[in-house]
Design a protein around this motif. Structure first.
Motif, mmCIF file in Angstrom:
data_model
loop_
_atom_site.group_PDB
_atom_site.id
_atom_site.type_symbol
_atom_site.label_atom_id
_atom_site.label_comp_id
_atom_site.label_asym_id
_atom_site.label_seq_id
_atom_site.Cartn_x
_atom_site.Cartn_y
_atom_site.Cartn_z
ATOM 1 N N GLN B 2 -3.135 -46.260 3.466
ATOM 2 C CA GLN B 2 -3.167 -44.891 3.966
ATOM 3 C C GLN B 2 -1.964 -44.111 3.491
ATOM 4 N N GLN B 3 -2.214 -42.962 2.905
ATOM 5 C CA GLN B 3 -1.121 -42.127 2.436
ATOM 6 C C GLN B 3 -0.684 -41.128 3.506
ATOM 7 N N VAL B 4 -1.534 -40.911 4.476
ATOM 8 C CA VAL B 4 -1.226 -40.018 5.598
ATOM 9 C C VAL B 4 -1.435 -40.815 6.881
ATOM 10 N N LYS B 5 -0.393 -40.847 7.696
ATOM 11 C CA LYS B 5 -0.452 -41.701 8.872
ATOM 12 C C LYS B 5 -0.187 -40.918 10.150
ATOM 13 N N GLN B 6 -1.047 -41.115 11.115
ATOM 14 C CA GLN B 6 -0.815 -40.600 12.443
ATOM 15 C C GLN B 6 -0.749 -41.816 13.349
ATOM 16 N N ASN B 7 0.429 -42.161 13.756
ATOM 17 C CA ASN B 7 0.636 -43.441 14.422
ATOM 18 C C ASN B 7 0.326 -43.427 15.912
ATOM 19 N N SER B 8 0.136 -42.236 16.459
ATOM 20 C CA SER B 8 -0.211 -42.158 17.869
ATOM 21 C C SER B 8 -1.695 -41.816 17.999
ATOM 22 N N PRO B 9 -2.510 -42.751 18.454
ATOM 23 C CA PRO B 9 -3.935 -42.457 18.581
ATOM 24 C C PRO B 9 -4.248 -41.481 19.699
ATOM 25 N N SER B 10 -3.330 -41.365 20.666
ATOM 26 C CA SER B 10 -3.616 -40.469 21.779
ATOM 27 C C SER B 10 -2.324 -39.882 22.343
ATOM 28 N N LEU B 11 -2.487 -38.713 22.973
ATOM 29 C CA LEU B 11 -1.365 -38.014 23.600
ATOM 30 C C LEU B 11 -1.914 -37.262 24.811
ATOM 31 N N SER B 12 -1.225 -37.380 25.923
ATOM 32 C CA SER B 12 -1.659 -36.705 27.154
ATOM 33 C C SER B 12 -0.534 -35.797 27.624
ATOM 34 N N VAL B 13 -0.868 -34.532 27.870
ATOM 35 C CA VAL B 13 0.144 -33.524 28.196
ATOM 36 C C VAL B 13 -0.378 -32.644 29.322
ATOM 37 N N ASN B 27 3.211 -40.194 0.018
ATOM 38 C CA ASN B 27 3.139 -39.677 -1.341
ATOM 39 C C ASN B 27 3.994 -38.417 -1.478
ATOM 40 N N SER B 28 5.049 -38.499 -2.236
ATOM 41 C CA SER B 28 5.950 -37.353 -2.388
ATOM 42 C C SER B 28 5.358 -36.251 -3.275
ATOM 43 N N MET B 29 4.181 -36.515 -3.852
ATOM 44 C CA MET B 29 3.536 -35.512 -4.696
ATOM 45 C C MET B 29 2.678 -34.528 -3.903
ATOM 46 N N PHE B 30 2.543 -34.746 -2.624
ATOM 47 C CA PHE B 30 1.737 -33.802 -1.836
ATOM 48 C C PHE B 30 2.399 -32.423 -1.832
ATOM 49 N N VAL B 64 3.986 -25.633 12.775
ATOM 50 C CA VAL B 64 4.098 -26.895 12.049
ATOM 51 C C VAL B 64 5.479 -26.951 11.396
ATOM 52 N N PHE B 65 6.126 -28.096 11.545
ATOM 53 C CA PHE B 65 7.436 -28.343 10.955
ATOM 54 C C PHE B 65 7.292 -29.434 9.901
ATOM 55 N N LEU B 66 7.968 -29.242 8.780
ATOM 56 C CA LEU B 66 7.933 -30.224 7.699
ATOM 57 C C LEU B 66 9.346 -30.686 7.376
ATOM 58 N N ASN B 67 9.534 -31.986 7.363
ATOM 59 C CA ASN B 67 10.792 -32.595 6.952
ATOM 60 C C ASN B 67 10.498 -33.429 5.714
ATOM 61 N N LYS B 68 10.741 -32.830 4.554
ATOM 62 C CA LYS B 68 10.372 -33.487 3.288
ATOM 63 C C LYS B 68 11.158 -34.759 3.042
ATOM 64 N N SER B 69 12.420 -34.745 3.391
ATOM 65 C CA SER B 69 13.245 -35.926 3.113
ATOM 66 C C SER B 69 12.748 -37.122 3.927
ATOM 67 N N TYR B 88 -6.884 -34.229 16.669
ATOM 68 C CA TYR B 88 -6.165 -33.467 15.655
ATOM 69 C C TYR B 88 -5.925 -34.363 14.438
ATOM 70 N N PHE B 89 -6.341 -33.845 13.291
ATOM 71 C CA PHE B 89 -6.165 -34.569 12.042
ATOM 72 C C PHE B 89 -5.123 -33.874 11.185
ATOM 73 N N CYS B 90 -4.217 -34.660 10.668
ATOM 74 C CA CYS B 90 -3.269 -34.212 9.664
ATOM 75 C C CYS B 90 -3.882 -34.522 8.296
ATOM 76 N N ALA B 91 -3.739 -33.604 7.344
ATOM 77 C CA ALA B 91 -4.302 -33.817 6.015
ATOM 78 C C ALA B 91 -3.297 -33.343 4.968
ATOM 79 N N ALA B 92 -3.368 -33.912 3.796
ATOM 80 C CA ALA B 92 -2.442 -33.552 2.726
ATOM 81 C C ALA B 92 -3.175 -33.455 1.403
ATOM 82 N N ARG B 93 -2.636 -32.618 0.537
ATOM 83 C CA ARG B 93 -3.277 -32.363 -0.757
ATOM 84 C C ARG B 93 -2.215 -32.188 -1.835
ATOM 85 N N SER B 94 -2.537 -32.676 -3.030
ATOM 86 C CA SER B 94 -1.683 -32.449 -4.190
ATOM 87 C C SER B 94 -2.403 -31.530 -5.169
ATOM 88 N N ASP B 95 -1.665 -30.664 -5.810
ATOM 89 C CA ASP B 95 -2.235 -29.775 -6.822
ATOM 90 C C ASP B 95 -2.122 -30.355 -8.221
#
Lengths: 114, 115
Positions: B2-13, B27-30, B64-69, B88-95
């Motif tokens: 998996q190149q995109v990971k969501q490690n928490s299957p559930s969240l209750s708030v 993948n740093s090319m996203f 949405v916040f992105l921390n590239k490093s 909620y699904f996170c998705a990524a794409r490379s050009d």
């Protein structure tokens, strides 16, 4: 309003049957996609098409084929359905393969193979 | 792998509080990251996106916040509402390259917002 329509919401098919899942979009998009969604696995790309009669394999193409004879229609074909193809199938379309432009999804087809 | 990971299957708030959904990628090319929301028996709908050249994008209650490093992004929903309960699904794409056009999805996080 943008629309991607999948022909069936629910399907039940027998093992070994040839199954056709149809998807139509009315947005004149070049690109169309087929995904399957399984619990705990997210969405996985089966095939996509970037033009009429053009197709590219995704990450899990085995057991599937596709057809795109017209721009607005993208069909997913299960050549010989098996129980491990029981899943939610999602069709999507997008005007471009680049950038942060969203892909628009259909409502999904829940396929059960018995 | 998996190149995109969501490690928490559930969240209750609780309603009115902040929801933070996390996503990691390898993948740093996203070049772009997108968040989708999915209700049962419906297709995913686009929520918000961010380019890899930015570190924050905001749209109403959603940021949405992105921390590239760290190869990490997060979706903040403030204030959370019961209608936000969905997967909620996170998705990524490379050009670039052979993966042009492909959206890579995480496994999803089920958010439940309770009154």
């Amino acid at each position: 309003d943008v629309k991607v329509t999948q022909s069936s919401r629910y399907l039940v098919k027998r093992t070994g049957e040839k199954v056709f899942l149809e998807c139509v979009q009315d947005m004149d998009h070049e690109n169309m996609f087929w995904y399957r969604q399984d619990p705990g696995l997210g969405l996985r790309l089966i095939y996509f098409s970037y033009d009429v009669k053009m197709k590219e394999k995704g990450d899990i193409p085995e057991g599937y084929s596709v057809s795109r004879e017209k721009k607005e229609r993208f069909s997913l074909i299960l050549e010989s359905a098996s129980t491990n193809q029981t899943s939610m199938y999602l069709c999507a379309s997008s005007p471009t393969l680049r950038g942060d432009v969203e892909a628009f999804f259909g409502q999904g087809t829940r396929l059960t193979v018995v | 792998d998996q190149q995109v990971k969501q490690n928490s299957p559930s969240l209750s708030v609780q309603e009115g509080r902040i929801s933070i959904l996390n996503c990691d990628y390898t993948n740093s090319m996203f070049d772009y990251f997108l968040w989708y929301k999915k209700y049962p028996a419906e297709g995913p709908t686009f929520l918000i996106s961010i380019s890899s050249i930015k570190d924050k994008n905001e749209d109403g209650r959603f940021t949405v916040f992105l921390n590239k490093s760290a190869k990490h992004l997060s979706l903040h929903i403030v204030p959370s509402q019961p209608g936000d309960s969905a997967v909620y699904f996170c998705a990524a794409r490379s050009d670039r390259g052979s993966t042009l056009g492909r959206l890579y999805f995480g496994r999803g996080t089920q958010l439940t917002v309770w009154p």
